[in-house]
Design a protein around this motif. Structure first.
Motif, PDB file in Angstrom:
ATOM      1  N   GLU A  82       0.824  -1.202   0.000  1.00  0.00           N
ATOM      2  CA  GLU A  82       0.000   0.000   0.000  1.00  0.00           C
ATOM      3  C   GLU A  82       0.861   1.256   0.000  1.00  0.00           C
ATOM      4  O   GLU A  82       0.596   2.217  -0.735  1.00  0.00           O
ATOM      5  N   GLU A  83       1.917   1.255   0.833  1.00  0.00           N
ATOM      6  CA  GLU A  83       2.832   2.402   0.862  1.00  0.00           C
ATOM      7  C   GLU A  83       3.475   2.599  -0.508  1.00  0.00           C
ATOM      8  O   GLU A  83       3.629   3.711  -1.000  1.00  0.00           O
ATOM      9  N   TRP A  84       3.879   1.493  -1.103  1.00  0.00           N
ATOM     10  CA  TRP A  84       4.529   1.510  -2.419  1.00  0.00           C
ATOM     11  C   TRP A  84       3.600   2.099  -3.474  1.00  0.00           C
ATOM     12  O   TRP A  84       3.973   3.001  -4.226  1.00  0.00           O
ATOM     13  N   GLU A  85       2.355   1.646  -3.511  1.00  0.00           N
ATOM     14  CA  GLU A  85       1.430   2.108  -4.535  1.00  0.00           C
ATOM     15  C   GLU A  85       1.085   3.589  -4.363  1.00  0.00           C
ATOM     16  O   GLU A  85       0.870   4.306  -5.348  1.00  0.00           O
ATOM     17  N   LYS A  86       1.042   4.056  -3.123  1.00  0.00           N
ATOM     18  CA  LYS A  86       0.711   5.460  -2.877  1.00  0.00           C
ATOM     19  C   LYS A  86       1.830   6.397  -3.317  1.00  0.00           C
ATOM     20  O   LYS A  86       1.585   7.531  -3.702  1.00  0.00           O
ATOM     21  N   ASN A  87       3.071   5.923  -3.253  1.00  0.00           N
ATOM     22  CA  ASN A  87       4.196   6.838  -3.397  1.00  0.00           C
ATOM     23  C   ASN A  87       5.044   6.627  -4.650  1.00  0.00           C
ATOM     24  O   ASN A  87       5.915   7.441  -4.935  1.00  0.00           O
ATOM     25  N   PHE A  88       4.819   5.543  -5.374  1.00  0.00           N
ATOM     26  CA  PHE A  88       5.678   5.263  -6.512  1.00  0.00           C
ATOM     27  C   PHE A  88       5.052   5.713  -7.818  1.00  0.00           C
ATOM     28  O   PHE A  88       3.892   5.435  -8.089  1.00  0.00           O
ATOM     29  N   HIS A  89       5.827   6.413  -8.617  1.00  0.00           N
ATOM     30  CA  HIS A  89       5.426   6.813  -9.963  1.00  0.00           C
ATOM     31  C   HIS A  89       6.484   6.308 -10.934  1.00  0.00           C
ATOM     32  O   HIS A  89       7.674   6.243 -10.588  1.00  0.00           O
ATOM     33  N   PRO A  90       6.095   5.913 -12.129  1.00  0.00           N
ATOM     34  CA  PRO A  90       7.098   5.404 -13.074  1.00  0.00           C
ATOM     35  C   PRO A  90       8.118   6.479 -13.433  1.00  0.00           C
ATOM     36  O   PRO A  90       7.808   7.677 -13.427  1.00  0.00           O
ATOM     37  N   ILE A  91       9.345   6.050 -13.713  1.00  0.00           N
ATOM     38  CA  ILE A  91      10.373   6.980 -14.163  1.00  0.00           C
ATOM     39  C   ILE A  91      10.920   6.510 -15.504  1.00  0.00           C
ATOM     40  O   ILE A  91      10.884   5.324 -15.821  1.00  0.00           O
ATOM     41  N   THR A  92      11.400   7.462 -16.278  1.00  0.00           N
ATOM     42  CA  THR A  92      12.039   7.151 -17.550  1.00  0.00           C
ATOM     43  C   THR A  92      13.421   7.787 -17.565  1.00  0.00           C
ATOM     44  O   THR A  92      13.580   8.954 -17.229  1.00  0.00           O
ATOM     45  N   VAL A  93      14.426   6.982 -17.945  1.00  0.00           N
ATOM     46  CA  VAL A  93      15.807   7.433 -17.963  1.00  0.00           C
ATOM     47  C   VAL A  93      16.267   7.609 -19.402  1.00  0.00           C
ATOM     48  O   VAL A  93      16.191   6.665 -20.207  1.00  0.00           O
ATOM     49  N   ASP A  94      16.704   8.811 -19.732  1.00  0.00           N
ATOM     50  CA  ASP A  94      17.236   9.145 -21.055  1.00  0.00           C
ATOM     51  C   ASP A  94      16.272   8.799 -22.191  1.00  0.00           C
ATOM     52  O   ASP A  94      16.694   8.547 -23.322  1.00  0.00           O
ATOM     53  N   GLY A  95      14.981   8.771 -21.885  1.00  0.00           N
ATOM     54  CA  GLY A  95      13.982   8.493 -22.904  1.00  0.00           C
ATOM     55  C   GLY A  95      14.000   7.076 -23.429  1.00  0.00           C
ATOM     56  O   GLY A  95      13.257   6.738 -24.360  1.00  0.00           O
ATOM     57  N   ARG A  96      14.797   6.191 -22.792  1.00  0.00           N
ATOM     58  CA  ARG A  96      14.980   4.844 -23.326  1.00  0.00           C
ATOM     59  C   ARG A  96      14.508   3.741 -22.385  1.00  0.00           C
ATOM     60  O   ARG A  96      14.095   2.670 -22.839  1.00  0.00           O
ATOM     61  N   CYS A  97      14.617   3.963 -21.090  1.00  0.00           N
ATOM     62  CA  CYS A  97      14.330   2.910 -20.119  1.00  0.00           C
ATOM     63  C   CYS A  97      13.307   3.403 -19.099  1.00  0.00           C
ATOM     64  O   CYS A  97      13.520   4.433 -18.454  1.00  0.00           O
ATOM     65  N   THR A  98      12.222   2.657 -18.940  1.00  0.00           N
ATOM     66  CA  THR A  98      11.211   2.977 -17.940  1.00  0.00           C
ATOM     67  C   THR A  98      11.240   1.935 -16.828  1.00  0.00           C
ATOM     68  O   THR A  98      11.333   0.732 -17.101  1.00  0.00           O
ATOM     69  N   VAL A  99      11.184   2.416 -15.596  1.00  0.00           N
ATOM     70  CA  VAL A  99      11.053   1.540 -14.431  1.00  0.00           C
ATOM     71  C   VAL A  99       9.684   1.838 -13.831  1.00  0.00           C
ATOM     72  O   VAL A  99       9.395   2.975 -13.467  1.00  0.00           O
ATOM     73  N   ARG A 100       8.846   0.806 -13.734  1.00  0.00           N
ATOM     74  CA  ARG A 100       7.476   1.028 -13.296  1.00  0.00           C
ATOM     75  C   ARG A 100       6.999  -0.143 -12.447  1.00  0.00           C
ATOM     76  O   ARG A 100       7.670  -1.176 -12.339  1.00  0.00           O
TER      77      ARG A 100
END
Length: 279
Positions: A82-100
């Motif tokens: 629950e803590e994770w879902e409330k606070n995590f947003h996907p990120i994209t690095v150099d327009g090539r790699c997304t961590v979600r």
């Protein structure tokens, strides 16, 4: 399993780099999970490991460089998802790699990594993980044998495989990180990653083309000689988990073991260095 935790709730001004420094110091003191917010940071530690005196050793709390206040409370159980879902947003690095996370939409980037970190480090949000992703995106990994030391969530090992690496070892001394890396490797359909629980003592007799070590200054200084002994001629060593002021001592030790710095990245006082073995 119902484990009791102590939560420490910090208000930090200015937020950066105060929050990042605080996370690094609390992590070294045994805190297991961190949730950043607009005021600062919530940090959690097992009640059995909690000693209020440990905060007396946290330099940033007493340095006068930041205005930090905090409260503590005992909590029966934390719903980490629950803590994770409330606070995590996907990120994209150099327009090539997304961590979600699994609950985010599929992006249109070249590399898509899905993780659920729970109590582990390595969401990509921290500066060091972000910069290591940048280094990996700029490193030839096709067919290379890779070590991810202090793998946390396994995100860097997973990216290494997506970039063509084979026979990847992902090692962490923390049991939770070990289990979380196994889960995330399976979640990303990784077939080249072997997750191991332990420290640099597991490296005897092994050889790698690329070594990733995102840990902290003191452990790196202790283990760089072992990394050098495992790195094949012309191999790449990627280091992070320390500050700009630590570069001279890291650089001196790497030069002692015939490794030359090729690239340095910096984000909010954190740095990530790329070295190449000359022998």
């Amino acid at each position: 399993m119902n484990m009791q935790y102590v939560g420490c709730y910090f208000k930090v001004r200015p937020l950066q780099p105060g929050t990042d420094i605080l996370i690094a110091e609390l992590g070294a003191a045994g805190f297991e999970s961190f949730v950043e917010n607009e005021d600062g940071l919530n940090a959690y530690i097992l009640k059995d490991h909690w000693d209020p005196a440990c905060l007396d050793e946290i330099y940033v709390l007493h340095s006068g460089e930041f205005d930090i206040s905090y409260e503590t409370e005992e909590i029966a159980q934390v719903n980490w998802n629950e803590e994770w879902e409330k606070n995590f947003h996907p990120i994209t690095v150099d327009g090539r790699c997304t961590v979600r996370a699994p609950f985010h939409d599929t992006p249109g980037t070249e590399y898509d990594i899905v993780i659920e970190p729970k109590m582990s480090f390595g969401t990509g949000h921290h500066e060091t993980t972000h910069m290591m992703i940048q280094h990996l995106l700029g490193t030839e990994l096709n067919g290379k044998k890779v070590l991810d030391m202090g793998c946390g969530t396994g995100v860097l090992a997973i990216l290494a495989e997506k970039l063509g690496a084979v026979n990847i070892d992902a090692i962490d001394i923390d049991n939770w990180c070990y289990l979380n890396s196994l889960e995330n490797a399976e979640r990303n359909h990784s077939r080249e990653i072997t997750v191991l629980e332990g420290d640099a003592g597991l490296l005897g007799g092994k050889a790698y083309d690329v070594i990733i070590a995102n840990i902290n200054r003191n452990i790196l200084l202790e283990d760089i000689p072992r990394y050098a002994g495992c790195l094949r001629p012309g191999g790449v060593l990627l280091l992070s988990g320390f500050y700009k002021d630590d570069i001279p001592v890291i650089d001196a030790l790497c030069r002692e073991y015939s490794m030359k710095q090729e690239r340095a990245l910096e984000r909010n006082h954190w740095v990530a260095l790329k070295y190449r073995s000359l022998s």
